[in-house]
Design an enzyme around this catalytic site. Structure first.
Site, short mmCIF file in Angstrom:
data_model
loop_
_atom_site.label_atom_id
_atom_site.label_comp_id
_atom_site.label_asym_id
_atom_site.label_seq_id
_atom_site.Cartn_x
_atom_site.Cartn_y
_atom_site.Cartn_z
CG HIS A 21 -0.32 4.54 0.19
ND1 HIS A 21 1.45 4.44 0.83
CD2 HIS A 21 -0.54 2.51 0.07
CE1 HIS A 21 1.35 2.68 0.88
NE2 HIS A 21 0.39 2.38 0.54
CG HIS A 24 2.11 2.23 -2.92
ND1 HIS A 24 1.35 2.37 -3.21
CD2 HIS A 24 2.13 0.48 -2.53
CE1 HIS A 24 0.41 1.23 -1.99
NE2 HIS A 24 0.89 0.07 -2.35
CB CYS A 129 -3.82 -12.77 6.54
SG CYS A 129 -4.75 -11.35 5.80
CB CYS A 132 -0.86 -11.51 3.89
SG CYS A 132 -0.77 -10.34 4.63
CB CYS A 147 -3.69 -10.60 9.32
SG CYS A 147 -2.04 -9.89 8.82
CG HIS A 150 -3.38 -6.55 6.12
ND1 HIS A 150 -2.62 -8.06 6.13
CD2 HIS A 150 -3.41 -5.45 5.27
CE1 HIS A 150 -2.60 -7.78 4.37
NE2 HIS A 150 -2.07 -6.04 4.38
CE LYS A 299 3.73 20.81 16.06
NZ LYS A 299 4.44 21.50 16.15
CE LYS A 302 -0.69 28.78 8.64
NZ LYS A 302 -0.52 29.78 8.97
N1 MSP Z 1 3.31 -7.34 -4.36
C1 MSP Z 1 3.70 -7.53 -2.77
C2 MSP Z 1 5.83 -7.17 -3.61
C3 MSP Z 1 6.02 -8.33 -4.56
S1 MSP Z 1 7.84 -7.77 -4.87
C4 MSP Z 1 7.78 -9.16 -5.80
C5 MSP Z 1 3.69 -6.15 -2.24
N2 MSP Z 1 3.14 -5.05 -2.47
S2 MSP Z 1 2.96 -3.25 -1.18
O1 MSP Z 1 1.70 -2.82 -3.05
O2 MSP Z 1 2.06 -4.13 -0.28
O3 MSP Z 1 3.71 -3.20 -0.58
C6 MSP Z 1 5.41 -2.78 -1.51
C7 MSP Z 1 6.43 -2.01 -1.30
O4 MSP Z 1 5.98 -0.73 -0.67
C8 MSP Z 1 6.46 -2.96 -0.10
O5 MSP Z 1 8.16 -2.92 -0.21
C9 MSP Z 1 6.16 -1.73 1.15
O6 MSP Z 1 7.46 -1.39 2.08
C10 MSP Z 1 6.11 -0.35 0.93
N3 MSP Z 1 5.34 0.21 2.15
C11 MSP Z 1 4.47 0.14 2.32
N4 MSP Z 1 3.80 1.48 3.37
C12 MSP Z 1 5.37 1.56 3.01
C13 MSP Z 1 5.46 2.77 4.24
N5 MSP Z 1 4.79 3.72 5.04
N6 MSP Z 1 5.99 3.03 4.91
C14 MSP Z 1 7.40 2.82 3.27
N7 MSP Z 1 7.11 2.06 2.96
C15 MSP Z 1 6.17 0.71 2.47
O7 MSP Z 1 3.57 -6.06 -0.95
#
Ligand code: MSP
Length: 503
Positions: A21, A24, A129, A132, A147, A150, A299, A302
């Site tokens: 998403h 990431h 959790c 997590c 949690c 979550h 918001k 379109k």
């Molecule tokens: N697997 C662990 C990381 C292990 S590193 C040795 C993990 N994975 S994760 O897929 O959940 O998240 C990875 C990264 O994506 C995190 O740093 C997290 O902050 C980032 N993001 C997930 N959602 C986010 C937002 N909405 N905004 C910005 N970044 C966030 O954690």
């Protein structure tokens, strides 16, 4: 120490039990901007991303679907592997923690931690959790025993397992923070990590006895390592097997920057350096912690619906637009709201008008008034000072991971060039044959200015940048070329709209 002129940047490795998403995409884009910029400086860059595949959440999800954990991991890792090229990310390797080479190296390092006397057996009991894959300490637990991330109910777990003697590193960690004030950035995150350390460190669980989906503990194969230690070690293990027959560890370790989100601060800024110290390995130079992109208050738009879906943006507006927007609208390092409306505004005003139009107009004027050949002339002294020292300033910013401020510094010059066109009005000069020299100078200055901002923008908008530099026939994207007069533009080619308008 890593070799001079080497730059090693990592993203967190992503959990395979969720679909890719925007969050990431955000971290990967940011790390890619850094990697691309450092390549422009002629440095040896290694950029790593990958997937975190072990642990309870994956084992549980696989079970629910009647699959082996590895089957589920294989399927989902593909989606993350495919994400990187869609974002135009130039990662040099993609690590999967289920890679056997990774597991072997995890065992080697943690065996050393054990041999050094930093592991002991103990009873672990706490609120856990499963999403997590982590126990929660009392003050984090949400009302209803849930949690904080979550919001699901926590489970009481108790088991005998191995502990890592984190408490033994209290002093060394404090010293690390005292002597390396830039170990963690931004400052607010440095303070957060340091106050956690100062509150007193307790030993932490290092293994799990009831789980088989993980890296076996070499001195007691009835346990697997706790997924976080296996995961953190990816940054180190990858260098050992990313290139067949070539161990890159000496060249790139320690990492220059781990880029992470704020939710995984403690693991990276406290547990991880302690673990490396316990294994006699150098700690990373910097950890940069970014904030969250917030999607509320959205918001309806379109064209994009009401969710800022990275794939929808890429499909409709291109990858550059997404890369630009997420690093432009929210100051990197802070939390901030993003929305489809703000995206569309920035796209129209900045990418399509201020930059895209500037490029089309400039090339069209060279074609119309000078038959496509750029007149050689001096850069207009009126404009030159505004570009003085710009490339160095951008480099300084990026050294501090001020990705939004660096982009803004460049964008000020895009706007300066727009004002310059209006001030000089080349279409007026073209009507007066006595002013041919003035027109030459204006066209030359514009094209050079455009080339310089385009070289500097390449890490953020690589595709548009490559197209425009190709049309100017100056493909050099080195930082040294990001100076007025550093290149000679000859004939100017055709250019399609870089950021076409959308109805
Ligand atoms: N697997 C662990 C990381 C292990 S590193 C040795 C993990 N994975 S994760 O897929 O959940 O998240 C990875 C990264 O994506 C995190 O740093 C997290 O902050 C980032 N993001 C997930 N959602 C986010 C937002 N909405 N905004 C910005 N970044 C966030 O954690």
């Amino acid at each position: 120490m890593a070799a001079d002129h080497s730059f090693y940047v990592t993203t967190p490795i992503y959990y395979v039990n969720a679909a890719p998403h925007l969050g990431h995409a955000y971290t990967t884009i940011a790390a890619d901007v850094m990697a691309r910029h450092h390549r422009q400086r002629g440095e040896d860059v290694f950029f790593l991303t990958g997937t975190d595949e072990h642990g309870e959440p994956v084992a549980d999800a696989a079970k629910a679907q009647g699959l082996e954990p590895k089957e589920l991991a294989d399927r989902n890792a593909e989606r993350f592997k495919a994400l990187a090229p869609r974002l135009d990310a130039t990662n040099d390797f993609f690590i999967r923690t289920s890679d056997p080479e990774h597991g072997r190296r995890v065992q080697e390092v943690l065996q050393r931690v054990y041999d050094n006397g930093y592991v002991h057996k103990g009873l672990y009991e706490g609120w856990y959790c499963p999403r997590c894959a982590d126990f929660k300490v009392e003050n984090e637990i949400e009302e209803g025993n849930r949690c904080p991330i979550h919001h699901i109910e926590l489970e009481r777990h108790s088991e005998e397992n191995y502990f890592f003697a984190l408490s033994a590193f209290q002093e060394r960690l404090e010293e690390l923070y005292a002597t390396h004030p830039d170990f963690v950035a931004p400052k607010v995150r440095y303070n957060e990590a340091l106050s956690f350390i100062k509150s007193g460190l307790q030993d932490i669980s290092l293994s799990r006895a009831q789980l088989t989906w993980g890296v076996p503990v070499p001195w007691d194969p009835s346990h697997v390592f706790y997924v976080w230690f296996d995961a953190l070690l990816n940054y180190y293990t990858a260098l050992g097997f990313a290139r067949d027959g070539d161990d890159l560890t000496a060249k790139f370790w320690p990492a220059t920057y781990h880029v992470i989100g704020k939710d995984i601060l403690r693991f990276h800024t406290v547990f991880w350096p302690a673990m490396l110290m316990a294994a006699d390995l150098p700690v990373p130079e910097h950890v940069f912690v970014h904030g969250y992109l917030l999607l509320d208050g959205e918001k309806m738009s379109k064209s994009l619906g009401n969710v800022l879906d990275p794939f929808a943006i890429i499909d409709r507006f291109g990858t550059d637009a997404l890369r630009y927007y997420v690093l432009r609208d929210v100051s990197f390092g802070e939390d901030g709201s993003v929305s489809t409306t703000a995206f569309e505004q920035r796209y129209e005003t900045e990418l399509a008008n201020e930059y895209g139009n500037l490029a089309s107009r400039t090339l069209a004027m060279v074609a119309r008034y000078r038959d496509g050949k750029l007149p050689q002339a001096e850069v207009d002294p009126e404009l030159a000072p505004d570009f003085e020292g710009l490339a160095d300033r951008v480099a300084e910013r990026i050294d501090k991971v001020e990705l939004t401020q660096a982009l803004d510094d460049i964008w000020q010059r895009v706007r300066r060039l727009n004002r310059y066109v209006e001030e000089r009005a080349p279409w007026q000069l073209a009507k007066d044959s006595d002013r041919a020299e003035d027109l030459d100078r204006v066209l030359h200055t514009l094209a050079e200015g455009l080339r310089v901002v385009t070289v500097l923008l390449a890490p953020w908008i690589p595709e548009a940048s490559a197209k425009l530099l190709a049309a100017l026939d100056t493909p050099d994207t080195s930082l040294a070329s990001a100076r007025l007069g550093a290149q000679t533009i000859g004939a100017v080619g055709a250019l399609e709209p870089l950021f076409p308008k959308h109805e």
